[in-house]
Design a protein around this motif. Structure first.
Motif, mmCIF file in Angstrom:
data_model
loop_
_atom_site.group_PDB
_atom_site.id
_atom_site.type_symbol
_atom_site.label_atom_id
_atom_site.label_comp_id
_atom_site.label_asym_id
_atom_site.label_seq_id
_atom_site.Cartn_x
_atom_site.Cartn_y
_atom_site.Cartn_z
ATOM 1 N N ARG A 41 0.754 -1.245 -0.367
ATOM 2 C CA ARG A 41 0.087 -0.001 -0.263
ATOM 3 C C ARG A 41 0.658 1.269 0.308
ATOM 4 N NH1 ARG A 41 -2.884 0.139 5.398
ATOM 5 N NH2 ARG A 41 -0.679 -0.720 6.132
ATOM 6 N N GLY A 42 1.866 1.723 0.413
ATOM 7 C CA GLY A 42 2.699 2.145 0.610
ATOM 8 C C GLY A 42 4.178 2.402 1.355
ATOM 9 N N ASN A 43 5.264 2.865 1.948
ATOM 10 C CA ASN A 43 5.254 3.639 3.193
ATOM 11 C C ASN A 43 5.074 2.913 5.137
ATOM 12 O OD1 ASN A 43 7.112 3.557 0.750
ATOM 13 N ND2 ASN A 43 7.148 5.734 0.773
ATOM 14 N N HIS A 50 11.057 2.373 0.547
ATOM 15 C CA HIS A 50 10.091 1.742 0.021
ATOM 16 C C HIS A 50 10.075 0.460 -0.025
ATOM 17 C CE1 HIS A 50 12.341 2.078 -3.039
ATOM 18 N NE2 HIS A 50 12.573 3.197 -3.168
#
Length: 291
Positions: A41-43, A50
């Motif tokens: 989904r993301g960081n 990442h």
């Protein structure tokens, strides 16, 4: 695609163990939705990480894991020579990781945990039950590497300040968060038909319910740790990751930890260790035929 799928089938034991260790790191990174951690989904709570970087870091460690397994076979027993060889290889692996990531610490704790476990399996590949592997790794971790640098890591500093067990102590005690919490929860969730990804999320949450995660303590102090532990327990109490109530609690925990800048990196490292041991213990064909 897993790292091991890029390799020919007739691999040696040490190559297969290195594949499994890298696979565990990639599987941990890919698992979603993890609270405040890098995933698909993301960081999460990170600004310098990442998913692509996590993958590149994991792949950079393959030679180190292979060399650790080779050292285990060369020395043949738990002892100071093997401990110091593994320490040297681990430091070289850490430098390779930092060279790959531009100086970002992606997997320092995982190098320690998985390095010990890879070594432990290579020492006695016929004895791959979780507790046996963890015990051999603990015996190795208890030995003092005379050549290890003495400056305290962030985790060690936090462990001293809060009286928490850091990664070193977790290994020396036999990876209890893995053998007593993560693996049993992984198996319970699978048996309940929750699906593999949900079972792995539940295993991560089981670690988080009790772990004094030094990454969280460093970033968010006791407030962050209490939020992590209570929130993880709330997800499992609500039915786990496969339930609607559990997913709601998981989303809440994700938001709370991100707001606190608290990322449970120690729990993530132990989940990778759990996935590695699970693959070793299950006898699913990945290391069969080489013993």
């Amino acid at each position: 695609m897993h790292a091991l799928n890029l390799q020919p089938k007739n691999l040696s034991l040490v190559e297969r163990l290195a594949d499994l260790a890298v696979d565990a790191l990639i599987d941990e990174a890919d698992l979603s939705p993890k609270p405040a951690l890098v995933d698909r989904r993301g960081n999460g709570a990170h600004t310098d990480l990442h998913l692509g970087l996590m993958h590149a870091s994991a792949l950079s460690l393959w030679p180190a894991f292979k060399e650790m397994a080779e050292a285990a076979i060369e020395f043949g027993e738990v002892g100071l020579p093997l401990r110091e060889a593994v320490g040297r290889i681990g430091r070289e692996g850490e430098q390779a990781m930092l060279d790959t990531t531009g100086g970002v610490n992606t997997h320092r704790g995982a190098i320690w945990a998985l390095g010990l476990l890879v070594t432990a399996v290579a020492l006695e590949p016929q004895s791959c039950r979780a507790h046996s592997v963890a015990l051999r790794a603990a015996r190795l971790a208890l030995l003092d590497d005379r050549f290890a640098p003495r400056p305290l890591s962030h985790g060690a500093q936090v462990a001293q300040r809060y009286g928490a067990r850091g990664a070193r102590e977790e290994a020396q005690l036999g990876f209890r968060a893995v053998t007593q919490r993560a693996l049993p929860q992984l198996q319970r969730s699978r048996a309940a038909g929750h699906g593999e990804q949900n079972a792995r999320l539940d295993a991560l949450l089981a670690i988080m319910t009790n772990l004094a995660d030094t990454c969280v303590l460093y970033r968010a102090g006791e407030e962050g740790l209490n939020t992590m532990q209570r929130g993880a327990k709330a997800v499992l109490d609500a039915g786990g990751s496969a339930s609607l109530g559990g997913r709601r609690r998981l989303h809440e925990l994700d938001q709370q930890l991100i707001a606190l800048n608290a990322s449970p990196g120690g729990a993530a490292d132990l989940l990778a260790a759990c996935l590695f041991i699970d693959r070793i213990e299950s006898g699913d064909g990945l290391i069969q035929g080489v013993f």
